[in-house]
Design a protein around this motif. Structure first.
Motif, PDB file in Angstrom:
ATOM      1  N   HIS A  22      -1.430   3.252   3.053  1.00  0.00           N
ATOM      2  CA  HIS A  22      -1.248   2.770   4.420  1.00  0.00           C
ATOM      3  C   HIS A  22       0.200   2.329   4.649  1.00  0.00           C
ATOM      4  O   HIS A  22       0.963   2.127   3.706  1.00  0.00           O
ATOM      5  CB  HIS A  22      -2.173   1.576   4.691  1.00  0.00           C
ATOM      6  N   ALA A  23       0.529   2.145   5.910  1.00  0.00           N
ATOM      7  CA  ALA A  23       1.845   1.622   6.265  1.00  0.00           C
ATOM      8  C   ALA A  23       1.855   0.105   6.339  1.00  0.00           C
ATOM      9  O   ALA A  23       2.867  -0.493   6.692  1.00  0.00           O
ATOM     10  CB  ALA A  23       2.286   2.203   7.615  1.00  0.00           C
ATOM     11  N   HIS A  24       0.727  -0.512   5.999  1.00  0.00           N
ATOM     12  CA  HIS A  24       0.638  -1.977   5.990  1.00  0.00           C
ATOM     13  C   HIS A  24       0.258  -2.438   4.583  1.00  0.00           C
ATOM     14  O   HIS A  24      -0.071  -1.628   3.713  1.00  0.00           O
ATOM     15  CB  HIS A  24      -0.397  -2.462   7.015  1.00  0.00           C
ATOM     16  N   ASP A  25       0.318  -3.730   4.363  1.00  0.00           N
ATOM     17  CA  ASP A  25       0.023  -4.289   3.050  1.00  0.00           C
ATOM     18  C   ASP A  25      -1.390  -4.874   3.024  1.00  0.00           C
ATOM     19  O   ASP A  25      -1.928  -5.296   4.053  1.00  0.00           O
ATOM     20  CB  ASP A  25       1.017  -5.402   2.698  1.00  0.00           C
ATOM     21  N   GLU A  56       0.805  -1.220   0.000  1.00  0.00           N
ATOM     22  CA  GLU A  56       0.000   0.000   0.000  1.00  0.00           C
ATOM     23  C   GLU A  56       0.844   1.279   0.000  1.00  0.00           C
ATOM     24  O   GLU A  56       1.814   1.387   0.747  1.00  0.00           O
ATOM     25  CB  GLU A  56      -0.906   0.006   1.238  1.00  0.00           C
TER      26      GLU A  56
END
Length: 298
Positions: A283-286, A280
């Motif tokens: 976002h800081a996550h996938d 992503e």
């Protein structure tokens, strides 16, 4: 003076009698041939130690058997021969044999519009076992692509619509004015976010397959996604890539479904696991999605 016989410690009896499921070596460097291309690879080679009384296996015999992979094109038949050689050299000790090969397949890929082309790397892994006289091969292939978020695209379009209303409210529309507005940052006030994404494909091959379908799987996966990452590009290629992204908006769920449906049609595939990862940019996550499929027995 008589020459001393070199000690064979592996042939001695084990102090603790216990069979072992896997014994061998990992990370063995070797070249392999695939489709006329010599690949730098690493192999894990091993056998079961079914004779619990034996101290160990003969690892040098496994190592020497891997030389077979340097001579011929990598196929399921050749891999099966190597595994049989593992067992023949450990008769009475082992019933099962295992081999894993990790390599980077290099394919020259053309640009979308211009005559340019460049090399693209595809990490591949081949895992094979000869267990209870049954031969089994799995492939793991990583394919990189671009994904543009459908939600972000819709939100960007709404902002552009609102900007159009603000700029042209109570004005008669002139073709030249609208065309200039569409080509300006004042008009296109927002763009959707995209991210480099990865499809991790794991496939189980049918027993009758003669060739490793690496190229077919990669081509089918990239065709299904429509936005494979590029190598050498000119501006015309970059524009075509932007168009492809706009015509292939996808969440991770969409990508997983596209790949699963496309690869189920590939001949020689008995089972399939798809895992897609969208790294992503918002976002800081996938974002991740997975799919599994197995051909029903006829």
């Amino acid at each position: 003076m008589n020459a001393l016989t070199l000690p064979d410690i592996a042939a001695q009896a084990s102090r603790q009698a216990l069979p072992l499921e896997w014994v061998g070596m990992c990370g063995i460097a070797l070249p392999v041939l695939f489709d006329g291309q010599r690949l730098s690879a690493k192999a894990d080679a091993g056998v079961s130690l079914d004779d619990g009384e034996a101290r160990g296996i003969h690892m040098s015999r496994l190592y020497l058997a891997l030389e077979m992979l340097e001579q011929d094109n990598l196929t399921p038949r050749l891999i099966r021969q190597v595994l049989h050689h593992f067992l023949d050299s450990h008769e009475g000790l082992s019933n099962n044999a295992y081999l894993k090969i990790d390599a980077d397949l290099l394919l020259k890929r053309p640009a979308l519009i211009s005559p340019l082309s460049g090399w693209k790397r595809y990490p591949v892994s081949i895992e094979a076992q000869l267990k209870n006289a049954m031969f089994h091969v799995e492939l793991k292939i990583d394919v990189s692509y671009s994904s543009t978020c459908p939600c972000s695209a819709a939100l960007a379009r709404q902002l552009i619509q609102q900007q159009f209303v603000d700029d042209f409210a109570n004005r008669s529309l002139q073709h030249a004015d609208v065309l200039a507005w569409l080509g300006s940052t004042k008009g296109i006030v927002a763009t959707p976010h995209s991210q480099r994404s990865q499809a991790q494909l794991r496939l189980t091959l049918d027993d009758f397959v003669d060739e490793l379908p690496l190229l077919a799987v990669i081509n089918d996966a990239e065709a299904a996604l429509g936005t494979a990452v590029q190598t050498a590009v000119k501006r015309a290629d970059e524009q075509a890539f932007a168009l492809a992204n706009g015509q292939n908006l996808m969440f991770c769920e969409d990508a997983a479904r596209r790949l699963s449906l496309a690869l189920q049609r590939c001949p020689g595939i008995n089972a399939l696991q798809v895992r897609v990862v969208h790294a992503e940019s918002l976002h800081a996550h996938d974002a991740v999605a997975e799919s599994r499929w197995r051909r029903e027995a006829e």
